[in-house]
Design a protein around this motif. Structure first.
Motif, short mmCIF file in Angstrom:
data_model
loop_
_atom_site.label_atom_id
_atom_site.label_comp_id
_atom_site.label_asym_id
_atom_site.label_seq_id
_atom_site.Cartn_x
_atom_site.Cartn_y
_atom_site.Cartn_z
N MET A 47 0.82 -0.98 0.02
CA MET A 47 0.26 0.06 -0.38
C MET A 47 0.76 1.50 0.08
SD MET A 47 -2.94 -1.41 0.13
CE MET A 47 -3.99 -0.02 0.87
N ASN A 48 0.65 2.24 0.58
CA ASN A 48 1.01 3.62 0.16
C ASN A 48 1.50 3.84 1.12
OD1 ASN A 48 -2.08 4.33 0.21
ND2 ASN A 48 -1.31 6.37 0.41
N LEU A 49 3.11 4.85 1.20
CA LEU A 49 3.26 5.31 2.24
C LEU A 49 2.29 5.80 3.02
CD1 LEU A 49 6.36 5.97 3.61
CD2 LEU A 49 6.29 7.91 2.94
N GLY A 50 2.17 5.54 4.23
CA GLY A 50 1.32 6.44 5.22
C GLY A 50 0.01 5.26 5.42
N THR A 51 -0.01 4.01 5.23
CA THR A 51 -0.73 3.58 5.56
C THR A 51 -0.70 2.78 6.75
OG1 THR A 51 -1.45 2.69 3.13
CG2 THR A 51 -2.18 1.72 5.22
N LEU A 52 -1.46 2.59 7.60
CA LEU A 52 -1.07 1.88 8.67
C LEU A 52 -2.43 0.93 9.30
CD1 LEU A 52 -0.63 4.30 11.11
CD2 LEU A 52 1.13 3.03 10.40
N ILE A 53 -1.89 -0.80 9.94
CA ILE A 53 -3.36 -1.72 10.31
C ILE A 53 -3.03 -1.35 11.52
CG2 ILE A 53 -3.17 -3.35 9.97
CD1 ILE A 53 -2.77 -1.90 6.84
N VAL A 54 -4.36 -1.56 11.65
CA VAL A 54 -4.89 -1.19 13.52
C VAL A 54 -5.25 -3.15 13.18
CG1 VAL A 54 -7.06 -1.01 15.07
CG2 VAL A 54 -5.46 0.37 14.11
N SER A 55 -5.24 -3.81 14.11
CA SER A 55 -5.31 -5.37 14.27
C SER A 55 -4.72 -5.94 15.61
CB SER A 55 -4.38 -6.27 13.75
OG SER A 55 -4.23 -7.70 13.48
N PRO A 56 -6.10 -6.96 15.90
CA PRO A 56 -6.45 -6.67 17.73
C PRO A 56 -5.30 -8.55 18.08
CG PRO A 56 -8.45 -7.28 17.00
CD PRO A 56 -7.65 -6.74 15.22
N ARG A 57 -4.41 -8.02 18.53
CA ARG A 57 -3.50 -8.93 19.04
C ARG A 57 -4.19 -10.42 19.43
NH1 ARG A 57 -0.35 -5.79 23.73
NH2 ARG A 57 0.96 -3.79 22.05
N ASP A 58 -5.33 -10.37 20.07
CA ASP A 58 -6.09 -11.98 20.06
C ASP A 58 -6.63 -12.00 18.87
OD1 ASP A 58 -5.71 -11.61 22.96
OD2 ASP A 58 -7.54 -11.71 23.30
N HIS A 59 -6.58 -13.97 18.61
CA HIS A 59 -7.70 -13.76 17.63
C HIS A 59 -8.89 -13.71 16.89
CE1 HIS A 59 -7.88 -16.19 13.40
NE2 HIS A 59 -8.34 -17.09 13.42
N VAL A 60 -9.40 -12.93 16.13
CA VAL A 60 -10.44 -11.81 16.10
C VAL A 60 -10.83 -11.83 14.60
CG1 VAL A 60 -12.32 -10.23 16.40
CG2 VAL A 60 -10.92 -10.65 18.20
N VAL A 61 -11.61 -12.85 14.20
CA VAL A 61 -11.96 -12.27 12.12
C VAL A 61 -12.54 -11.48 11.79
CG1 VAL A 61 -11.24 -14.67 12.20
CG2 VAL A 61 -13.44 -14.59 12.21
N ALA A 62 -13.60 -10.90 12.55
CA ALA A 62 -14.62 -9.59 12.48
C ALA A 62 -14.85 -8.76 13.85
CB ALA A 62 -16.36 -11.17 12.35
N ILE A 63 -15.34 -7.59 13.15
CA ILE A 63 -15.38 -7.22 14.15
C ILE A 63 -16.55 -7.36 15.28
CG2 ILE A 63 -16.41 -4.45 14.51
CD1 ILE A 63 -14.69 -4.00 12.20
N ALA A 64 -17.49 -7.72 14.71
CA ALA A 64 -19.40 -8.42 15.57
C ALA A 64 -18.07 -9.35 16.58
CB ALA A 64 -20.09 -9.18 15.05
N ASP A 65 -17.01 -10.38 16.80
CA ASP A 65 -16.45 -11.07 17.75
C ASP A 65 -16.08 -9.98 18.71
OD1 ASP A 65 -17.39 -12.78 16.39
OD2 ASP A 65 -16.35 -13.58 14.83
N LEU A 66 -15.07 -9.24 18.56
CA LEU A 66 -15.06 -7.96 19.52
C LEU A 66 -15.60 -8.15 20.53
CD1 LEU A 66 -13.76 -4.76 17.17
CD2 LEU A 66 -12.18 -6.69 18.32
#
Length: 131
Positions: free
Chosen positions: A8-27
């Motif tokens: 991706m282009n410079l400046g793109t950051l990725i937010v990702s849970p440390r725990d194994h989660v596959v969907a926002i509904a699972d948070l």
């Protein structure tokens, strides 16, 4: 986060849970309560450093055949980025970027990350100071 979603282009950051989660509904409730402010702070860092026309916030979780792990891309989109990819926007822009395989210069990535860390530290420090 120690892995890359794709070029991706410079400046793109990725937010990702440390725990194994596959969907926002699972948070769980705690993770969901943390996600909103974290995405806001991440978008602020990207906006401050890149001054984009727009910042995309997109969720991905695809693996080869099933959901794999939740990733939320916070991507600055500037006029220069759009011009480099024929004026495309949204998912068409991202698809073209990923298909191109073009990656930002590693030195520039390191410099961006250091500036981003400084801004995140300042955000965290100011958030911890009682008003």
């Amino acid at each position: 986060m120690n892995h890359v979603v794709g070029p991706m282009n410079l400046g793109t950051l990725i937010v990702s849970p440390r725990d194994h989660v596959v969907a926002i509904a699972d948070l769980d409730d705690t993770a969901a309560a943390v996600l909103g402010p974290l995405l806001r702070d991440t978008a602020r860092v990207v906006e401050t450093l890149c001054r984009p026309e727009q910042t995309y916030v997109c969720m991905w979780s695809h693996g080869r055949d099933a959901r794999k792990h939740l990733h939320i891309a916070v991507q600055p989109v500037t006029a220069e980025v759009r011009a480099r990819y024929g004026g495309l926007r949204s998912e068409q822009l991202q698809a073209r970027m990923l298909a191109s395989g073009a990656e930002p210069d590693i030195t520039e990535v390191g410099q961006f990350c250091e500036r981003a860390r400084e801004l995140f530290r300042a955000t965290t420090t100011s958030a911890e100071v009682p008003s």
